[in-house]
Design a protein around this motif. Sequence first.
Motif, short mmCIF file in Angstrom:
data_model
loop_
_atom_site.label_atom_id
_atom_site.label_comp_id
_atom_site.label_asym_id
_atom_site.label_seq_id
_atom_site.Cartn_x
_atom_site.Cartn_y
_atom_site.Cartn_z
N SER A 23 0.80 -1.23 0.00
CA SER A 23 0.00 0.00 0.00
C SER A 23 0.83 1.27 0.00
CB SER A 23 -0.94 0.02 1.20
OG SER A 23 -1.85 -1.04 1.12
N THR A 24 2.04 1.20 0.56
CA THR A 24 2.91 2.38 0.60
C THR A 24 4.32 1.99 0.17
OG1 THR A 24 3.62 2.07 2.90
CG2 THR A 24 1.60 3.36 2.54
N GLU A 25 5.13 2.95 -0.13
CA GLU A 25 6.49 2.72 -0.61
C GLU A 25 7.35 1.91 0.37
OE1 GLU A 25 9.37 2.61 -3.36
OE2 GLU A 25 7.45 3.59 -3.70
N ARG A 26 7.15 2.10 1.65
CA ARG A 26 7.97 1.40 2.65
C ARG A 26 7.24 0.27 3.36
NH1 ARG A 26 11.61 6.28 5.21
NH2 ARG A 26 12.64 6.79 3.25
N ALA A 27 6.09 -0.10 2.88
CA ALA A 27 5.35 -1.22 3.47
C ALA A 27 6.10 -2.52 3.24
CB ALA A 27 3.95 -1.30 2.88
N ALA A 28 6.17 -3.37 4.26
CA ALA A 28 6.82 -4.68 4.12
C ALA A 28 5.86 -5.71 3.56
CB ALA A 28 7.34 -5.14 5.48
N GLY A 29 4.57 -5.57 3.88
CA GLY A 29 3.60 -6.59 3.53
C GLY A 29 2.78 -6.29 2.30
N TYR A 30 2.43 -7.36 1.60
CA TYR A 30 1.52 -7.30 0.45
C TYR A 30 0.12 -7.62 0.97
CZ TYR A 30 5.56 -7.25 -2.63
OH TYR A 30 6.72 -6.91 -3.27
N ASP A 31 -0.84 -6.76 0.70
CA ASP A 31 -2.19 -6.92 1.22
C ASP A 31 -2.97 -7.99 0.46
OD1 ASP A 31 -1.92 -4.95 3.17
OD2 ASP A 31 -2.62 -3.36 1.83
N PHE A 32 -3.54 -8.92 1.21
CA PHE A 32 -4.39 -9.97 0.65
C PHE A 32 -5.84 -9.63 0.95
CE2 PHE A 32 -0.46 -12.17 0.57
CZ PHE A 32 -0.59 -13.20 -0.34
N ALA A 33 -6.72 -9.87 -0.01
CA ALA A 33 -8.14 -9.58 0.14
C ALA A 33 -8.95 -10.87 0.02
CB ALA A 33 -8.59 -8.59 -0.93
#
Length: 156
Positions: A23-33
């Motif tokens: 969601s953001t440039e420095r986010a570590a995680g990939y969001d699952f839906a």
Amino acid sequence: MKVRGFEIVSKYAEEGLTLPARSTERAAGYDFAAAQDTVIPAKSDNGQRPVLIPTGIKVYMQENEYLQLVSRSSLPKKKHLVMPNAVGIIDADYYNNEQNEGEIMVQVLNLSDEEVLVQKGERIAQGIFLPYLLADQDAETEKAVRAGGFGSTGIG
């Protein structure tokens, strides 16, 4: 050559799902839906049994990596849902397994007294790619070849 990434499971090919993204440039995680609407029964209605929410997503990666699946921080606060094992481990050989093509499922418990609806497209978990190390004795242990899907690597 594919290194690591996500694909949509074939049974959801025409469902309009999107691949996990940060969601953001420095986010570590990939969001699952969630891949479909899923009702999670109230804690008193199902005896606190976990429910699997399908994501319609499978993941490929290098053999010395795994995907760590964790709850989104808003899930307990907003929905009263928690992952009973706190962290899911998606192994590299889970990809394209015979049982479910490697579809990632998010296991949740409802802590509230009311049923909870998780709607298709609602973000429910995050996946973080991580490397792992082997013990010196690892080569001495006989390994099975994965044949199944969710929870298939052992009895306990």
